[in-house]
Design a protein around this motif. Structure first.
Motif, mmCIF file in Angstrom:
data_model
loop_
_atom_site.group_PDB
_atom_site.id
_atom_site.type_symbol
_atom_site.label_atom_id
_atom_site.label_comp_id
_atom_site.label_asym_id
_atom_site.label_seq_id
_atom_site.Cartn_x
_atom_site.Cartn_y
_atom_site.Cartn_z
ATOM 1 N N ILE A 254 0.852 -1.183 0.000
ATOM 2 C CA ILE A 254 0.000 0.000 0.000
ATOM 3 C C ILE A 254 0.892 1.239 0.000
ATOM 4 N N TYR A 255 0.642 2.118 -0.970
ATOM 5 C CA TYR A 255 1.397 3.359 -1.075
ATOM 6 C C TYR A 255 0.412 4.527 -0.964
ATOM 7 N N THR A 256 0.738 5.492 -0.129
ATOM 8 C CA THR A 256 -0.128 6.658 0.037
ATOM 9 C C THR A 256 0.695 7.936 -0.109
ATOM 10 N N ALA A 257 0.020 8.995 -0.545
ATOM 11 C CA ALA A 257 0.653 10.305 -0.647
ATOM 12 C C ALA A 257 -0.425 11.366 -0.514
ATOM 13 N N SER A 258 -0.091 12.457 0.133
ATOM 14 C CA SER A 258 -1.028 13.573 0.285
ATOM 15 C C SER A 258 -0.229 14.867 0.219
ATOM 16 N N LEU A 259 -0.556 15.695 -0.757
ATOM 17 C CA LEU A 259 0.180 16.935 -0.961
ATOM 18 C C LEU A 259 -0.793 18.109 -1.014
ATOM 19 N N THR A 260 -0.387 19.220 -0.445
ATOM 20 C CA THR A 260 -1.188 20.450 -0.477
ATOM 21 C C THR A 260 -0.261 21.625 -0.741
ATOM 22 N N GLY A 261 -0.593 22.432 -1.738
ATOM 23 C CA GLY A 261 0.206 23.606 -2.054
ATOM 24 C C GLY A 261 -0.131 24.774 -1.151
ATOM 25 N N ASP A 262 0.540 25.879 -1.396
ATOM 26 C CA ASP A 262 0.269 27.093 -0.627
ATOM 27 C C ASP A 262 -1.068 27.694 -1.048
ATOM 28 N N GLU A 263 -1.684 28.397 -0.130
ATOM 29 C CA GLU A 263 -2.896 29.130 -0.472
ATOM 30 C C GLU A 263 -2.546 30.201 -1.513
ATOM 31 N N PRO A 264 -3.386 30.378 -2.530
ATOM 32 C CA PRO A 264 -3.073 31.364 -3.570
ATOM 33 C C PRO A 264 -3.047 32.782 -3.014
ATOM 34 N N GLU A 265 -2.081 33.576 -3.473
ATOM 35 C CA GLU A 265 -1.978 34.963 -3.016
ATOM 36 C C GLU A 265 -3.119 35.802 -3.571
ATOM 37 N N LEU A 266 -3.503 35.532 -4.822
ATOM 38 C CA LEU A 266 -4.598 36.260 -5.450
ATOM 39 C C LEU A 266 -5.766 35.319 -5.671
ATOM 40 N N PHE A 276 -4.577 20.534 -4.087
ATOM 41 C CA PHE A 276 -4.257 19.348 -3.288
ATOM 42 C C PHE A 276 -4.303 18.101 -4.172
ATOM 43 N N MET A 277 -3.585 17.082 -3.751
ATOM 44 C CA MET A 277 -3.527 15.821 -4.490
ATOM 45 C C MET A 277 -3.329 14.682 -3.503
ATOM 46 N N ASP A 278 -4.207 13.693 -3.543
ATOM 47 C CA ASP A 278 -4.113 12.534 -2.661
ATOM 48 C C ASP A 278 -4.046 11.253 -3.490
ATOM 49 N N TYR A 279 -3.178 10.345 -3.082
ATOM 50 C CA TYR A 279 -3.020 9.056 -3.745
ATOM 51 C C TYR A 279 -3.204 7.909 -2.750
ATOM 52 N N GLU A 280 -3.790 6.821 -3.243
ATOM 53 C CA GLU A 280 -3.738 5.544 -2.549
ATOM 54 C C GLU A 280 -3.535 4.468 -3.615
ATOM 55 N N ILE A 281 -2.480 3.689 -3.464
ATOM 56 C CA ILE A 281 -2.130 2.663 -4.448
ATOM 57 C C ILE A 281 -2.069 1.323 -3.739
ATOM 58 N N ILE A 282 -2.831 0.365 -4.246
ATOM 59 C CA ILE A 282 -2.858 -0.991 -3.678
ATOM 60 C C ILE A 282 -2.266 -1.949 -4.709
ATOM 61 N N TYR A 283 -1.296 -2.772 -4.297
ATOM 62 C CA TYR A 283 -0.644 -3.698 -5.227
ATOM 63 C C TYR A 283 -0.591 -5.096 -4.629
ATOM 64 N N THR A 295 -7.146 11.696 -6.140
ATOM 65 C CA THR A 295 -8.083 12.808 -5.961
ATOM 66 C C THR A 295 -7.312 14.111 -6.106
ATOM 67 N N THR A 296 -7.808 15.010 -6.942
ATOM 68 C CA THR A 296 -7.129 16.286 -7.190
ATOM 69 C C THR A 296 -8.140 17.411 -7.183
ATOM 70 N N GLY A 297 -7.793 18.536 -6.574
ATOM 71 C CA GLY A 297 -8.703 19.676 -6.558
ATOM 72 C C GLY A 297 -7.978 20.948 -6.208
ATOM 73 N N GLY A 298 -8.747 22.013 -6.026
ATOM 74 C CA GLY A 298 -8.181 23.297 -5.692
ATOM 75 C C GLY A 298 -7.747 24.079 -6.915
#
Length: 301
Positions: A254-266, A276-283, A295-298
């Protein structure tokens, strides 16, 4: 839809004041046409060669699942599939809705240029979707076939993984190295949007039969792709540590990752927020089946 306009603006040669004026018009139109996502998970299109979309019925609090899906689920480990949210919109439905609902002003001097660019992008998008179009019938591995059927019955379009990689490589502007391509026996992807257009997010599922060596290549390529394309300001050393690895009691990796960038200045809209970007990988090393949930958003605009 907003990405199409952003790309269009990048290709138009005009002074910044005129660009800002057009962008303001488009943003006003987008804000006026935002609407909630659908509340059913039934595909709006009939598609030859795939199972009919499963009908989800809620009766006195009970969620009724078609018998055919029960049969499919019996052959698939729970870890390797996810229920598609009831409010999700399949990628191809979203593409069609975006085109039908978009508002392109025709009373500005640059209207013809914008229309020409957007029409060209529509054609490229259609060619891509046609090239990668697939179905569960096209896969020989029973695990891959059954997982593809599972998502088909939830109204998702099946996109062939290897053809998608080929198309991206031939496009000449893809930042992913895809060094794992030859290690993939077969696989598919599904894409869908969850939530309204302002506050929603994109989800994708990638399923592939791949060797462990190939999976390691995938993880490396994906970490470098994230480093190059997302506003996370990662160094190569940080990219090496994006994914956290663990093993469950059945021996699945199981591989997981969760990343969040800085809040936009403008912030242009109240929905603008950090990417933001979240991963879950099952092998499963035994079957060599990998399921990647992303999952990606923002973002701004």
């Amino acid at each position: 839809m907003q990405d199409e306009y952003n790309r269009a603006f990048d290709k138009i040669h005009m002074d910044e004041a005129r660009k800002a004026n057009i962008r303001s018009i488009l943003e006003s139109e987008l804000a006026a046409t935002r609407k909630p996502a659908k509340v059913t998970r039934i595909s709006g299109r009939a598609k030859a060669g795939i199972a009919a979309a499963a009908v989800a019925v809620t009766l006195t609090g009970l969620f009724v699942i078609p018998t055919t899906r029960d049969t499919i689920l019996a052959t698939i480990k729970d870890l390797f599939h996810r229920d598609v949210p009831t409010e999700a919109i399949d990628m191809r439905e979203e593409v069609q809705e975006n085109r039908e609902n978009r508002m392109i002003p025709t009373d500005v001097p640059e209207a013809s240029e914008i229309l020409e660019i957007v029409a060209s992008q529509d054609q490229e998008e259609d060619e891509w979707l046609e090239y990668i179009d697939s179905s569960s019938d096209n896969y020989s591995d029973e695990n891959i076939k059954n997982l593809a059927k599972y998502y088909e019955e939830q109204g998702c379009t099946i996109n062939d993984l290897k053809k998608n990689i080929e198309y991206q490589q031939n496009s000449g502007d893809e930042l992913n190295n895809f060094s794992y391509y030859d290690d993939v026996e077969e696989g598919f992807t599904v894409y869908y949007w969850v939530g309204d257009y302002a506050y929603g997010h994109a989800e994708s599922v990638l399923v592939m039969k791949i060797s462990k060596e190939g999976l390691d290549k995938y993880l490396f390529d994906e970490s470098r792709y994230i480093m190059r394309t997302q506003p996370f300001d990662l160094t190569p050393e940080e990219a090496d540590n994006i994914f956290t690895e663990s093993t469950d009691e059945d021996g699945n990796l199981i591989y997981t990752a969760s990343l969040t960038g800085d809040e936009p200045e403008l912030k242009i809209n109240d929905s603008d927020r950090a990417v933001f970007m979240d991963y879950e990988i099952i092998y499963d090393p035994e079957t060599q089946i990998a399921s990647v949930f992303e999952t990606t958003g923002g973002g701004v605009g």
